[in-house]
Scaffold this motif. Structure first.
Motif, short mmCIF file in Angstrom:
data_model
loop_
_atom_site.label_atom_id
_atom_site.label_comp_id
_atom_site.label_asym_id
_atom_site.label_seq_id
_atom_site.Cartn_x
_atom_site.Cartn_y
_atom_site.Cartn_z
N UNK A 91 -2.30 15.76 -6.51
CA UNK A 91 -1.73 15.12 -5.47
C UNK A 91 -1.54 15.67 -3.46
N UNK A 92 -1.93 16.00 -3.98
CA UNK A 92 -2.28 16.89 -2.29
C UNK A 92 -2.68 15.64 -1.78
N UNK A 93 -3.57 15.45 -2.25
CA UNK A 93 -4.36 14.38 -1.33
C UNK A 93 -3.83 12.87 -1.59
N UNK A 94 -3.30 12.67 -2.58
CA UNK A 94 -2.47 11.39 -3.17
C UNK A 94 -1.12 11.95 -1.88
N UNK A 95 -0.50 12.81 -1.45
CA UNK A 95 0.30 12.80 -0.56
C UNK A 95 -0.38 12.96 0.88
N UNK A 96 -1.89 13.10 0.98
CA UNK A 96 -1.84 13.02 2.50
C UNK A 96 -2.18 11.89 2.61
N UNK A 97 -3.02 10.83 1.43
CA UNK A 97 -3.08 9.81 1.67
C UNK A 97 -1.57 8.68 2.30
N UNK A 98 -0.44 9.37 1.56
CA UNK A 98 0.86 8.91 1.85
C UNK A 98 1.03 8.86 3.19
N UNK A 99 1.01 10.59 3.18
CA UNK A 99 1.38 10.63 4.97
C UNK A 99 0.60 10.16 5.33
N UNK A 100 -0.44 9.85 5.80
CA UNK A 100 -1.70 8.31 6.63
C UNK A 100 -0.81 7.23 6.74
N UNK A 101 -0.72 6.80 5.27
CA UNK A 101 -0.19 5.36 5.70
C UNK A 101 1.48 5.41 6.22
N UNK A 102 2.39 6.04 6.25
CA UNK A 102 3.32 6.55 6.65
C UNK A 102 3.17 6.44 8.34
N UNK A 103 2.93 7.16 8.78
CA UNK A 103 2.42 7.73 9.92
C UNK A 103 1.00 6.01 10.42
N UNK A 118 1.23 -1.47 0.00
CA UNK A 118 -0.41 -0.19 -0.21
C UNK A 118 0.95 0.91 0.16
N UNK A 119 1.93 1.04 0.78
CA UNK A 119 2.97 2.99 0.76
C UNK A 119 3.51 2.23 -0.42
N UNK A 120 3.62 1.22 -1.07
CA UNK A 120 4.72 1.52 -2.36
C UNK A 120 3.46 1.72 -3.40
N UNK A 121 2.67 1.73 -3.54
CA UNK A 121 1.44 2.07 -4.15
C UNK A 121 0.87 3.75 -4.54
N UNK A 122 1.29 4.19 -2.82
CA UNK A 122 1.11 5.27 -3.26
C UNK A 122 2.03 5.91 -3.45
N UNK A 123 3.46 5.84 -3.16
CA UNK A 123 4.41 6.95 -3.32
C UNK A 123 4.25 6.52 -4.85
N UNK A 124 3.99 5.61 -5.71
CA UNK A 124 3.82 5.55 -6.78
C UNK A 124 3.00 5.95 -7.32
N UNK A 125 1.86 6.53 -7.01
CA UNK A 125 0.86 7.84 -7.72
C UNK A 125 1.45 8.37 -6.86
N UNK A 126 1.89 9.44 -6.22
CA UNK A 126 2.72 11.05 -5.94
C UNK A 126 3.41 11.22 -7.19
N UNK A 127 4.23 10.05 -7.38
CA UNK A 127 5.37 10.21 -8.68
C UNK A 127 4.51 10.08 -9.66
#
Length: 63
Positions: free
Chosen positions: A38-50, A7-16
């Motif tokens: 991008x703002x929404x995707x970055x938020x999802x990535x941050x939530x997954x990382x947290x 999931x984090x890898x997919x979220x990072x790929x979406x941001x990239x």
């Protein structure tokens, strides 16, 4: 790769991907839409990382 990393890898790929699309966007309307996505995707990535950091901390893993 462990399933927990997918999931984090997919979220990072979406941001990239959105960053790359933003760099190539020619119209201001498209750039505006991509910045919002991008703002929404970055938020999802941050939530997954947290969430991953929280799980690691409370399960005795390293964060």
């Amino acid at each position: 790769m462990r399933a927990a990393h997918l999931r984090p890898a997919a979220a990072l790929a979406e941001v990239e991907g959105l960053c790359a699309a933003l760099l190539r966007a020619s119209s201001s309307r498209r750039r505006r839409r991509l910045r919002a996505e991008l703002a929404h995707a970055a938020g999802r990535l941050a939530a997954l990382a947290a969430g991953a950091a929280w799980i690691n901390r409370y399960q005795g893993g390293k964060s």
